[in-house]
Write an enzyme that holds these catalytic residues in place. Structure first.
Site, PDB file in Angstrom:
ATOM      1  CG  HIS A  58       0.569   3.987  11.518  1.00  0.00           C
ATOM      2  ND1 HIS A  58       0.166   4.758  12.439  1.00  0.00           N
ATOM      3  CD2 HIS A  58       1.884   4.716  11.191  1.00  0.00           C
ATOM      4  CE1 HIS A  58       0.806   5.981  12.657  1.00  0.00           C
ATOM      5  NE2 HIS A  58       1.659   5.977  11.662  1.00  0.00           N
ATOM      6  CG  HIS A 159       4.397   5.414   6.244  1.00  0.00           C
ATOM      7  ND1 HIS A 159       5.035   6.715   6.333  1.00  0.00           N
ATOM      8  CD2 HIS A 159       4.472   4.952   7.887  1.00  0.00           C
ATOM      9  CE1 HIS A 159       5.578   6.701   7.749  1.00  0.00           C
ATOM     10  NE2 HIS A 159       5.360   5.810   8.454  1.00  0.00           N
ATOM     11  CD  GLU A 171       7.935   4.964  11.408  1.00  0.00           C
ATOM     12  OE1 GLU A 171       7.815   5.553  10.329  1.00  0.00           O
ATOM     13  OE2 GLU A 171       7.511   4.947  12.033  1.00  0.00           O
TER      14      GLU A 171
HETATM   15  N1  LIG Z   1       2.063   9.433  16.101  1.00  0.00           N
HETATM   16  C1  LIG Z   1       1.675  10.251  15.464  1.00  0.00           C
HETATM   17  C2  LIG Z   1       0.413  11.091  15.361  1.00  0.00           C
HETATM   18  C3  LIG Z   1      -0.040  12.002  14.451  1.00  0.00           C
HETATM   19  C4  LIG Z   1       0.341  11.555  13.343  1.00  0.00           C
HETATM   20  C5  LIG Z   1       1.435  10.884  12.841  1.00  0.00           C
HETATM   21  C6  LIG Z   1       2.074  10.048  13.911  1.00  0.00           C
HETATM   22  C7  LIG Z   1       3.139   9.174  13.536  1.00  0.00           C
HETATM   23  O1  LIG Z   1       3.594   8.375  14.297  1.00  0.00           O
HETATM   24  C8  LIG Z   1       3.611   9.027  12.241  1.00  0.00           C
HETATM   25  C9  LIG Z   1       4.850   8.511  12.011  1.00  0.00           C
HETATM   26  N2  LIG Z   1       5.256   8.203  10.546  1.00  0.00           N
HETATM   27  C10 LIG Z   1       4.980   7.141  12.518  1.00  0.00           C
HETATM   28  O2  LIG Z   1       4.651   6.287  11.859  1.00  0.00           O
HETATM   29  O3  LIG Z   1       5.567   6.684  13.509  1.00  0.00           O
HETATM   30 ZN   LIG Z   2       5.733   5.475  10.371  1.00  0.00          ZN
HETATM   31 ZN   LIG Z   3       5.329   4.610  13.721  1.00  0.00          ZN
END
Ligand SMILES: Nc1ccccc1C(=O)C[C@H](N)C(=O)O
Ligand SMILES: [Zn+2]
Ligand SMILES: [Zn+2]
Length: 213
Positions: A58, A159, A171
């Site tokens: 990710h 992260h 999460e």
């Molecule tokens: N879906 C996204 C789209 C754009 C930027 C970040 C996210 C995330 O999901 C970040 C979050 N910290 C995550 O891990 O779920």
């Molecule tokens: Zn995350």
């Molecule tokens: Zn996430």
């Protein structure tokens, strides 16, 4: 009987997603009327929708994909702690909490209880928490929030640090109905071969048998 407590967000078209990310949809490809026999559905969703785990891919192009993750981490004893009204969570906030023998730590912040809207601000994990948790044997950390980092973070320090210390990230769990204490966690990712994250059905089981065995 050990009781099962569901700590997963329901997934439907109302489920709130990260701003700009793919909305959740469920549609019928075939109905019993079309096909003469069956309803067959299809879902479209971001891998970071609702209650989910992050794979290192990710936030790291060389990081592990979901199918490569060690499943041991997602099943087993977990401690739920309650840290309401805090802007950030670091070693100081955990001072006085005995993490001896704890492998999985779930943090109930109650900072995102109106899940009909994406939060404007959330408490975040301080990057130095990762080493502190790793020193105490923690291998998974879960939060009732859409991220372990501040929402506007591009560095994603928490992260990266958690991942560097081999700590898995869960999460979007729902904990407002869960009393702090010891449970068994089950939150297995799907066997997604290429993915950067996966929805999970996360549940807690009470440790001690309730009346009736
Ligand atoms: N879906 C996204 C789209 C754009 C930027 C970040 C996210 C995330 O999901 C970040 C979050 N910290 C995550 O891990 O779920
Ligand atoms: Zn995350
Ligand atoms: Zn996430």
């Amino acid at each position: 009987m050990k009781k099962i407590i569901d700590i997963s967000q329901p997934l439907d078209h109302r489920t709130v997603v990260w701003p700009g990310d793919t909305p959740f949809s469920y549609d019928l490809t075939w109905t019993t009327q079309d096909s003469g026999s069956v309803n067959v559905g299809q879902i479209q969703m971001s891998t970071h929708t609702g209650t989910h785990i992050d794979a290192p891919f990710h936030f790291n192009d060389e990081g592990q994909r979901v199918i490569q993750l060690d499943l041991d981490v997602y099943v087993g004893d977990a401690l739920v702690i309650h840290l309401p009204k805090t802007n950030s969570i670091g070693p100081k906030e955990l001072d006085g909490i005995d993490l001896q023998g704890i492998t999985r730590l779930l943090i109930r912040t109650d900072a995102w209880t109106d899940r009909r809207v994406f939060p404007s601000e959330i408490p975040f994990l301080e990057p130095q928490l990762a080493g502190y948790l790793a020193d105490r044997g923690i291998r998974l950390v879960g939060v009732d929030l859409p991220s372990v980092d501040p929402l506007d973070s591009k560095e994603l320090s928490a992260h990266h640090q958690l991942s560097a210390y081999g700590i898995a990230i869960l999460e979007g769990i729902v904990l407002e109905h869960v009393q702090p204490g010891a449970y068994e966690l089950i939150a297995l990712p799907l066997a997604l071969a290429e993915a950067d994250g996966s929805p999970v059905r996360a549940v807690l089981r009470t440790i001690r048998d309730e009346k009736g065995g």
